[in-house]
Write a protein that holds these residues in place. Structure first.
Motif, PDB file in Angstrom:
ATOM      1  N   SER A 183      -7.100  -2.339  -4.295  1.00 12.19           N
ATOM      2  CA  SER A 183      -8.176  -1.612  -3.610  1.00 12.19           C
ATOM      3  C   SER A 183      -7.737  -0.172  -3.421  1.00 12.19           C
ATOM      4  O   SER A 183      -6.553   0.144  -3.463  1.00 12.19           O
ATOM      5  CB  SER A 183      -8.498  -2.243  -2.250  1.00 12.19           C
TER       6      SER A 183
ATOM      7  N   VAL B  96      -5.313   9.436  -0.177  1.00  9.19           N
ATOM      8  CA  VAL B  96      -5.718   8.243  -0.912  1.00  9.19           C
ATOM      9  C   VAL B  96      -4.782   7.111  -0.500  1.00  9.19           C
ATOM     10  O   VAL B  96      -3.561   7.297  -0.460  1.00  9.19           O
ATOM     11  CB  VAL B  96      -5.595   8.467  -2.434  1.00  9.19           C
ATOM     12  N   GLU B  97      -5.342   5.952  -0.179  1.00  4.44           N
ATOM     13  CA  GLU B  97      -4.521   4.767   0.059  1.00  4.44           C
ATOM     14  C   GLU B  97      -4.814   3.781  -1.060  1.00  4.44           C
ATOM     15  O   GLU B  97      -5.952   3.361  -1.253  1.00  4.44           O
ATOM     16  CB  GLU B  97      -4.815   4.125   1.411  1.00  4.44           C
TER      17      GLU B  97
ATOM     18  N   CYS C 102       0.830  -1.208   0.000  1.00  4.84           N
ATOM     19  CA  CYS C 102       0.000   0.000   0.000  1.00  4.84           C
ATOM     20  C   CYS C 102       0.860   1.251   0.000  1.00  4.84           C
ATOM     21  O   CYS C 102       1.986   1.240   0.485  1.00  4.84           O
ATOM     22  CB  CYS C 102      -0.899   0.036   1.238  1.00  4.84           C
TER      23      CYS C 102
ATOM     24  N   GLU D  65      -8.793   3.363  -0.962  1.00  4.67           N
ATOM     25  CA  GLU D  65      -9.555   3.982   0.121  1.00  4.67           C
ATOM     26  C   GLU D  65      -9.348   5.487   0.029  1.00  4.67           C
ATOM     27  O   GLU D  65      -8.217   5.960  -0.073  1.00  4.67           O
ATOM     28  CB  GLU D  65      -9.071   3.491   1.486  1.00  4.67           C
TER      29      GLU D  65
ATOM     30  N   ASP E  31     -10.427   9.384   1.707  1.00  2.00           N
ATOM     31  CA  ASP E  31     -11.085  10.025   2.838  1.00  2.00           C
ATOM     32  C   ASP E  31     -12.314  10.781   2.318  1.00  2.00           C
ATOM     33  O   ASP E  31     -12.521  10.902   1.109  1.00  2.00           O
ATOM     34  CB  ASP E  31     -10.129  10.875   3.673  1.00  2.00           C
ATOM     35  N   GLU E  32     -13.121  11.273   3.229  1.00  2.00           N
ATOM     36  CA  GLU E  32     -14.420  11.860   2.865  1.00  2.00           C
ATOM     37  C   GLU E  32     -14.301  13.114   2.009  1.00  2.00           C
ATOM     38  O   GLU E  32     -15.257  13.512   1.344  1.00  2.00           O
ATOM     39  CB  GLU E  32     -15.262  12.137   4.109  1.00  2.00           C
TER      40      GLU E  32
ATOM     41  N   CYS F 228      -3.708   0.103  -2.775  1.00  2.00           N
ATOM     42  CA  CYS F 228      -3.057  -1.154  -2.391  1.00  2.00           C
ATOM     43  C   CYS F 228      -3.163  -2.199  -3.491  1.00  2.00           C
ATOM     44  O   CYS F 228      -4.169  -2.262  -4.196  1.00  2.00           O
ATOM     45  CB  CYS F 228      -3.718  -1.741  -1.146  1.00  2.00           C
TER      46      CYS F 228
END
Length: 160
Positions: free
Chosen positions: A88, A66-67, A54, A90, A92-93, A69
């Motif tokens: 994947s 942003v993450e 990641c 992820e 944040d908002e 992976c």
């Protein structure tokens, strides 16, 4: 009632060890050791798998993170035949949303995926045997491109 009572830390042998630990202030040490053991347990996939590769990234104004992976193949894996590739992302908002993920092998374009799950089969016979680097980027709706962590893998010789 008998003539003697059992008081915690009264020096009686049954309480001596615990009293010594408590009096020396070692309870925090035991708590820290327990926390470390728990963290190590949680970090290991129970099937023995490694953690995904990641990377965190953010635009220059750092308005969001942003993450990104790569879950499969694992870093250092040897693959042959048709190997599943899984990634994947992820956000944040505050992030604007995902437009696409783009995969590369050794820096050369491989595939674009526009929706989750970000999963495809990689036919390894199209690559020379030996070490390779798989990477992924994510383009967000505002044009920011997040970089994922690279995965080094070895493509094994194909059976005759």
């Amino acid at each position: 009632m008998s003539g003697h009572s059992r008081q915690p830390c009264s020096g009686q042998r049954t309480w001596a060890d615990w009293c010594r630990v408590r009096e020396q202030g070692l309870r925090p040490v035991f708590s820290a050791l327990f926390a470390l053991a728990l963290a190590m347990f949680l970090a290991v996939d129970h099937a023995g798998a490694q953690s995904p590769a990641c990377a965190l990234s953010a635009p220059p104004d750092a308005t969001f993170e942003v993450e990104l992976c790569i879950h499969a193949p694992e870093d250092g894996a040897e693959i042959r035949g048709v190997a599943p590739v899984e990634a994947s992302i992820e956000l944040d908002e505050r992030a604007p949303g995902i437009q696409k993920l783009v995969f590369y092998m050794d820096g050369a374009y491989l595939l674009t995926d526009y929706e989750a799950p970000y999963l495809f089969d990689l036919p390894t016979e199209t690559f020379n045997p030996g070490p390779h680097t798989l990477t992924v980027t994510a383009e967000l709706r505002d044009g920011f491109v997040a970089q994922g962590a690279p995965v080094t893998l070895t493509i094994a010789e194909q059976p005759p």
